[in-house]
Design a protein around this motif. Structure first.
Motif, PDB file in Angstrom:
ATOM      1  N   LYS A 124       0.247   5.680  -0.997  1.00 44.73           N
ATOM      2  CA  LYS A 124      -0.554   6.778  -1.536  1.00 44.73           C
ATOM      3  C   LYS A 124       0.106   8.101  -1.160  1.00 44.73           C
ATOM      4  O   LYS A 124       0.464   8.311  -0.006  1.00 44.73           O
ATOM      5  N   TYR A 125       0.268   8.969  -2.155  1.00 46.61           N
ATOM      6  CA  TYR A 125       0.835  10.295  -1.877  1.00 46.61           C
ATOM      7  C   TYR A 125      -0.264  11.350  -2.071  1.00 46.61           C
ATOM      8  O   TYR A 125      -1.341  11.079  -2.627  1.00 46.61           O
ATOM      9  N   ASP A 126       0.025  12.566  -1.614  1.00 47.94           N
ATOM     10  CA  ASP A 126      -0.968  13.644  -1.653  1.00 47.94           C
ATOM     11  C   ASP A 126      -0.930  14.313  -3.021  1.00 47.94           C
ATOM     12  O   ASP A 126      -0.188  15.279  -3.248  1.00 47.94           O
ATOM     13  N   GLY A 136      -5.047   1.027  -8.091  1.00 48.85           N
ATOM     14  CA  GLY A 136      -5.649   2.190  -7.453  1.00 48.85           C
ATOM     15  C   GLY A 136      -5.881   3.329  -8.442  1.00 48.85           C
ATOM     16  O   GLY A 136      -5.532   3.247  -9.624  1.00 48.85           O
ATOM     17  N   ASP A 137      -6.474   4.416  -7.960  1.00 53.63           N
ATOM     18  CA  ASP A 137      -6.748   5.601  -8.776  1.00 53.63           C
ATOM     19  C   ASP A 137      -5.514   6.488  -8.780  1.00 53.63           C
ATOM     20  O   ASP A 137      -5.215   7.173  -7.788  1.00 53.63           O
ATOM     21  N   LEU A 138      -4.775   6.501  -9.902  1.00 50.88           N
ATOM     22  CA  LEU A 138      -3.532   7.275  -9.980  1.00 50.88           C
ATOM     23  C   LEU A 138      -3.803   8.768  -9.854  1.00 50.88           C
ATOM     24  O   LEU A 138      -2.953   9.511  -9.349  1.00 50.88           O
ATOM     25  N   LYS A 155      -5.677  10.162  -7.839  1.00 50.45           N
ATOM     26  CA  LYS A 155      -5.778  10.512  -6.418  1.00 50.45           C
ATOM     27  C   LYS A 155      -4.503  10.149  -5.653  1.00 50.45           C
ATOM     28  O   LYS A 155      -4.477  10.190  -4.428  1.00 50.45           O
ATOM     29  N   GLY A 156      -3.468   9.771  -6.384  1.00 51.62           N
ATOM     30  CA  GLY A 156      -2.198   9.477  -5.744  1.00 51.62           C
ATOM     31  C   GLY A 156      -2.060   8.056  -5.214  1.00 51.62           C
ATOM     32  O   GLY A 156      -1.099   7.754  -4.497  1.00 51.62           O
ATOM     33  N   ASP A 157      -3.018   7.168  -5.553  1.00 50.08           N
ATOM     34  CA  ASP A 157      -2.943   5.785  -5.079  1.00 50.08           C
ATOM     35  C   ASP A 157      -2.064   4.988  -6.029  1.00 50.08           C
ATOM     36  O   ASP A 157      -2.471   4.635  -7.143  1.00 50.08           O
ATOM     37  N   VAL A 158      -0.842   4.728  -5.621  1.00 47.08           N
ATOM     38  CA  VAL A 158       0.114   3.997  -6.461  1.00 47.08           C
ATOM     39  C   VAL A 158       0.487   2.660  -5.792  1.00 47.08           C
ATOM     40  O   VAL A 158       1.619   2.182  -5.936  1.00 47.08           O
ATOM     41  N   SER A 159      -0.441   2.077  -5.058  1.00 47.33           N
ATOM     42  CA  SER A 159      -0.188   0.797  -4.392  1.00 47.33           C
ATOM     43  C   SER A 159       0.129  -0.269  -5.440  1.00 47.33           C
ATOM     44  O   SER A 159      -0.545  -0.383  -6.468  1.00 47.33           O
ATOM     45  N   PRO A 183       0.812  -1.224   0.000  1.00 46.24           N
ATOM     46  CA  PRO A 183       0.000   0.000   0.000  1.00 46.24           C
ATOM     47  C   PRO A 183       0.850   1.281   0.000  1.00 46.24           C
ATOM     48  O   PRO A 183       1.763   1.445   0.799  1.00 46.24           O
TER      49      PRO A 183
END
Length: 244
Positions: free
Chosen positions: A38-40, A87-89, A91-95, A36
Motif C-alpha cells: 500500500k502506498y500513500d 484492495g481499494d486502488l 486508497k493506494g492498496d495495490v496488494s 501486501p
C-alpha cells in the motif's frame, strides 16, 4: 490461509524508504495468497503500478502479470485471472492476490509504483514460498463405508475413548441414534444366534430320539422275521412226523 514472515516494522520500513528489501510470504498449495502493498495515495496522488515476476528492472516490470492506470487494472495487461488486485486502488492498496496457488508460484515478485520525475519510481520485492498441505490425513472416511459400519465404527471409537479416560463421561456421546443403531444391530445379531442355537438343539434332540427308535424298530422286525421262520420250520417238522 497464508502466513507472512517478518515483522510489521520491516514492512513499514520498506514502504517508507522504498528500499528494495524482500518481504517473505508463506502460502499453502490450493489457498489464496496475498502480497501486501500500500502506498500513500493521499499524499502523492494515484500512481500507475505494475506487478511482475522476478526483479523489477530499470523500467516497467519484467515478466509482467498486470498493470494499472491508477484507478483500475488494464485488461490488456492481465496475463491470468488468478492475479487480482482486491484492495481499494483509490486508497493506494495495490496488494497482489494470487488465487489457488501451487508450488510453481513460488519465487520472487516485484512491484513498481510510478512517481513523477526521472528514476523516482518505488520498487518493492516479495519472496513467495508455497508449501504442500501438512494437515494429517484422516484414517477413515465415513463416506466410503456403509451406515452399519459407520455405526459400529463410532461405537468402537467411543468405547476406546472410555477405556482410555477411565470415565463414563465419554459414553455421553453415544446418546441418541448411534447407540440405538448399535443396540438394534446387537439385538439382531443375538436373535440370529438364538435361531441357530434353537435349530442345532432341535436337530440334536431329533437324532437322540430318532436313532434309538430306528434301532428298536429294526430289531423288532428282525426278531419277528426270525420268529416266523422258526414257526415255519416247526410246522414243517410236525407235518413230517404226522405223515410217518
Amino acid at each position: 490461509m497464508t502466513a507472512v514472515s517478518g515483522s510489521g516494522l520491516l514492512l513499514l520500513l520498506c514502504l517508507l524508504s522504498a528500499a528494495e528489501c524482500d518481504l517473505d510470504v508463506l502460502g499453502t498449495v490450493g489457498d489464496d495468497v496475498t502480497l501486501p502493498l500500500k502506498y500513500d495515495a493521499r499524499a502523492n496522488g494515484l500512481s500507475c503500478i505494475c506487478w511482475g515476476r522476478g526483479v523489477v528492472p530499470s523500467s516497467g516490470c519484467g515478466n509482467q502479470l498486470l498493470a494499472t492506470d491508477g484507478l483500475r487494472v488494464k485488461k490488456d495487461s492481465l496475463v491470468s485471472s488468478r492475479y487480482q488486485l482486491l484492495g481499494d486502488l483509490r486508497k493506494g492498496d495495490v496488494s497482489l492476490t494470487i488465487l489457488n496457488v501451487s508450488e510453481m508460484d513460488s519465487g520472487r515478485y516485484g512491484c513498481r509504483v510510478g512517481r513523477e520525475g526521472w528514476f523516482n519510481d518505488d520498487k518493492y520485492h516479495f519472496s513467495l514460498r508455497v508449501q504442500k498441505d501438512t494437515k494429517p490425513t484422516p484414517k477413515w472416511k465415513l463416506d466410503d463405508v456403509t451406515s452399519t459400519e459407520q455405526t459400529i465404527l463410532k461405537y468402537t471409537q467411543v468405547t476406546e475413548a472410555r477405556k482410555e479416560t477411565g470415565s463414563d463421561e465419554a459414553m455421553d456421546y453415544t446418546e441418541g441414534p448411534v447407540v440405538t443403531s448399535v443396540k438394534t444391530y446387537q439385538q439382531s445379531d443375538l436373535q440370529q444366534s438364538s435361531l441357530w442355537g434353537f435349530t442345532g438343539n432341535t436337530l440334536r434332540l431329533s437324532f437322540i430320539i430318532f436313532i434309538p427308535a430306528l434301532l428298536l424298530t429294526v430289531g423288532y422286525r428282525l426278531m419277528r422275521s426270525q420268529q416266523r421262520a422258526w414257526n415255519g420250520r416247526r410246522i414243517k417238522y410236525d407235518q413230517e412226523d404226522n405223515s410217518l
